[in-house]
Design a protein around this motif. Structure first.
Motif, short mmCIF file in Angstrom:
data_model
loop_
_atom_site.label_atom_id
_atom_site.label_comp_id
_atom_site.label_asym_id
_atom_site.label_seq_id
_atom_site.Cartn_x
_atom_site.Cartn_y
_atom_site.Cartn_z
N MET A 1 0.88 -1.16 0.00
CA MET A 1 0.00 0.00 0.00
C MET A 1 0.92 1.21 0.00
SD MET A 1 -3.14 -0.69 2.64
CE MET A 1 -2.27 -1.27 4.09
N MET B 1 1.22 5.58 -0.06
CA MET B 1 0.53 6.86 0.13
C MET B 1 1.51 7.99 -0.13
SD MET B 1 -1.76 6.24 3.43
CE MET B 1 -1.02 4.61 3.50
N VAL C 1 -3.52 7.41 -2.47
CA VAL C 1 -3.38 6.05 -1.93
C VAL C 1 -3.48 5.08 -3.10
CG1 VAL C 1 -4.32 4.36 -0.29
CG2 VAL C 1 -4.72 6.79 0.09
N ALA D 1 -3.04 0.68 -3.99
CA ALA D 1 -2.82 -0.66 -3.42
C ALA D 1 -3.09 -1.71 -4.49
CB ALA D 1 -3.73 -0.88 -2.21
N PHE E 1 -6.11 -0.38 -6.75
CA PHE E 1 -6.87 0.70 -6.11
C PHE E 1 -6.03 1.96 -6.27
CE2 PHE E 1 -7.80 3.50 -2.60
CZ PHE E 1 -9.16 3.38 -2.38
N LEU F 1 -6.33 6.19 -5.73
CA LEU F 1 -7.05 7.42 -5.36
C LEU F 1 -6.04 8.55 -5.31
CD1 LEU F 1 -9.60 8.90 -4.14
CD2 LEU F 1 -8.72 8.27 -1.90
N PHE G 1 -5.42 -10.27 1.13
CA PHE G 1 -5.61 -8.83 0.92
C PHE G 1 -6.02 -8.52 -0.53
CE2 PHE G 1 -3.80 -4.75 -0.45
CZ PHE G 1 -4.29 -3.88 0.49
N ARG H 1 -9.56 -9.73 -1.52
CA ARG H 1 -10.65 -8.91 -0.95
C ARG H 1 -10.75 -7.57 -1.67
NH1 ARG H 1 -8.59 -11.34 3.56
NH2 ARG H 1 -7.19 -9.62 4.07
N LEU H 2 -9.60 -6.99 -1.98
CA LEU H 2 -9.61 -5.69 -2.66
C LEU H 2 -10.26 -5.82 -4.04
CD1 LEU H 2 -8.91 -2.76 -2.92
CD2 LEU H 2 -6.55 -3.36 -3.46
N GLU I 1 -12.35 -8.09 -5.06
CA GLU I 1 -13.79 -8.38 -4.90
C GLU I 1 -14.56 -7.09 -4.67
OE1 GLU I 1 -17.61 -9.39 -3.43
OE2 GLU I 1 -16.15 -8.46 -2.10
N CYS I 2 -14.00 -6.21 -3.85
CA CYS I 2 -14.63 -4.91 -3.57
C CYS I 2 -14.73 -4.05 -4.83
CB CYS I 2 -13.79 -4.14 -2.55
SG CYS I 2 -14.52 -4.03 -0.94
N LEU J 1 -17.99 3.76 -11.01
CA LEU J 1 -16.55 3.57 -11.22
C LEU J 1 -15.86 3.27 -9.89
CD1 LEU J 1 -15.92 6.66 -13.54
CD2 LEU J 1 -16.19 4.28 -14.25
N ALA J 2 -14.89 2.36 -9.90
CA ALA J 2 -14.06 2.11 -8.73
C ALA J 2 -12.89 3.11 -8.76
CB ALA J 2 -13.55 0.68 -8.75
N PRO J 3 -12.31 3.42 -7.57
CA PRO J 3 -11.22 4.40 -7.55
C PRO J 3 -10.06 4.00 -8.47
CG PRO J 3 -12.01 4.00 -5.32
CD PRO J 3 -12.67 2.98 -6.21
N LYS K 1 -11.07 5.68 -13.96
CA LYS K 1 -10.97 6.74 -14.96
C LYS K 1 -9.56 6.80 -15.54
CE LYS K 1 -14.26 10.45 -14.73
NZ LYS K 1 -14.83 11.50 -13.91
#
Lengths: 357, 357
Positions: free
Chosen positions: A134, A136, A162, A164, A172, A174, A288, A291-292, A294-295, A312-314, A317
């Motif tokens: 992860m 940041m 962030v 991941a 992920f 953001l 980890f 799960r990410l 799947e989300c 849209l997921a983070p 775009k």
């Protein structure tokens, strides 16, 4: 609009930075940072910023060939003096430290002082995510955000980011300014002759304004959340949190003490502060990445309120924009950008970019 | 409204939790967490939540006398199984680990699975700040937030909080849900018979609504930032980030997999996830506290747009409310709250709170 081969735009930016004295590696890393912004659809942080960096090198406000150094170090932290190098140079240096520490102790937390603008914050988070961590990244910036109830600005757009790694190549991602919007969006509304949505910007009296021209001239952005009745103080709090991790921790300039934003390069050293964090998710529950992923998929599959606008997921775009860029092999720039780049090429005696269509 | 001596309210909450079987220390710590919320002016997270915890203990969904345990540990991280104890028990356990690690390596980062609601997130950040550290706390919660463009909720109000110690007894304190507002604020507008500001909540079709009653019935909050044109996707991204640190990291329930919110206590174990971070600012530039205090004061002295509304630094509202509470020695509750507490006292055969005026 005109199209330029992505590789040619990268070459041009590298050449410009080299022409004013940056060593090859520093120039290359800064250019890679900029082209990535154009590639993922954030042109405000791409070629658009080149002249700003060039001018800071010419004026001596930025010293691209200095070396960043570690001032203090513990098992999981480091305090770094950028020594006024380009943002990309010190950000690679600092995030590499954070990544190494995360691999050894679980977490790396690095603050930087004496730096310059370091482009798209998400670029640095993603550097950690590409290593299975992860990541940041935070930076302070020149004052533009008005704290809730204030007439004047006192903090920057202070982005936080962030990233991941999920399983199945999901990421992920953001990357967000803590203002409601960036100045560029106001400029765009002004050019289109449209009014602003509520909650974007203030007039000189500190009142919310929907007049794009007045907002652009005032340069006083509202925090994420807009006015007080829609919790704008949360966006102010987030911008303040970013400053806590950047200038207040690192001892760089901070908040109201940062020079104002300009492309002219006459403001002296920026002495900006950054913060880079890496965390190894292997230290927590197994699975980890699954799960990410799947989300992320669950969010995309949510029923949209408007069928033509899928959820849209983070990072979706940016992912879509970069896939399009890569399939075309070109980046698009507005005419104004192409003209000013041509003028810059001439000024620096650098081979100009070739507009291919 | 009625007033109750702060000490009596604390005693009452402790007694109630003990009466359903919680050991003295667990009951005391949970009650201290709740009274602090009433003390600093966040009554939604205070006595208001007591019956919820009590019911979860009665139903067996929460096991207050279990022991939390460390499942995995590295120099700067720990993965903890709350083992279904009360939120306060495991949050003290986990934040203590983070604090100790921060003192040794610079950073402590602890994730928790198998937990229950752990009250006001800021309580846990402040625990670290009271030890001279930067503290952060995050928790996932039952689904209430609709991702941008989605008809339905898929994440909780997922609060994030940050606290840090300045010099001269200043404390930076940010505790915020990543939704625009909490459900309680919508309930308040409904009771007053007023409409909602834009950007707070959705109707059953996923459209923004200003109808307080419809919004309350739908229970679908918009993320911080409101609609897409005011960057609500940033609030969604922040809620997702909190989930990344909590459920996705710890392997607890997460997002859409968390039981829905109810006071009835019939939903089985919550299996919530938390994340606690502590960082020692001594590892970075000297003068951290002075810079922070200088910033806080600068913000407060900014010229306000409306002279009757001074600019507040993060945490000023809570500080003012707690000073007022302490000077009075009493906390105030609405009649409905006093009535339900009296009924609870009767049900549990506990000495009721005494309403002093």
């Amino acid at each position: 609009m005109g199209k330029v081969a992505t590789a040619d735009a990268l070459r041009f930016m590298t050449d410009c930075l080299k022409s004013v004295g940056a060593a090859a590696k520093a120039a290359q890393q800064q250019a890679e940072l900029l082209i990535e912004a154009d590639r993922v659809g954030h042109p405000s942080h791409g070629l658009n910023r080149l002249e700003f960096y060039v001018n800071d090198i010419i004026s001596g406000a930025c010293k691209p060939n200095n070396q960043p150094k570690i001032l203090k170090e513990s098992a999981s932290t480091a305090w770094v003096d950028a020594n006024n190098v380009l943002g990309a140079t010190v950000s690679h240096f600092a995030m590499d430290i954070a990544i190494n520490k995360a691999k050894q102790t679980g977490v790396g937390w690095v603050t930087v002082k004496g730096s310059n603008h370091n482009g798209m914050a998400g670029y640095w988070s993603k550097k950690a995510a590409d290593q299975g961590l992860m990541g940041m990244a935070f930076t302070n910036t020149s004052p533009l955000l008005a704290p809730t109830r204030s007439k004047k600005s006192a903090l920057g757009t202070n982005p936080l980011s962030v990233a991941a790694p999920g399983s199945d190549k999901e990421t992920f991602y953001l990357d967000m300014a803590t203002t409601a919007v960036a100045v560029g969006k106001i400029e765009m509304q002004m050019r289109k002759g449209e009014t602003l949505p509520k909650g974007w910007a203030q007039d000189p009296d500190g009142k919310e304004t929907q007049d794009a021209e007045l907002a652009f001239k005032t340069g006083c952005l509202m925090p994420l959340g807009g006015g007080e009745d829609t919790s704008g103080y949360k966006g102010f709090g987030l911008a303040a949190m970013v400053e806590l991790f950047c200038g207040i921790s690192s001892g760089s300039n901070y908040g109201h003490k940062i020079r104002s934003w300009s492309h002219s390069g006459d403001g002296g050293p920026a002495n900006l502060g950054h913060c880079f964090i890496a965390v190894d998710p292997e230290n927590f529950a197994p699975g980890f990445g699954d799960r990410l992923t799947e989300c992320m998929r669950h969010w995309r599959e949510l029923e949209p309120a408007d069928k033509s606008l899928p959820v849209l997921a983070p990072g979706d775009k940016e992912k879509k924009a970069s896939q399009l860029t890569d399939s075309r092999g070109t980046v698009s720039y507005v005419k104004q950008q192409l003209d000013s780049s041509a003028a810059l090429a001439k000024k620096l005696s650098v081979k100009p970019m070739e507009v291919v269509e």
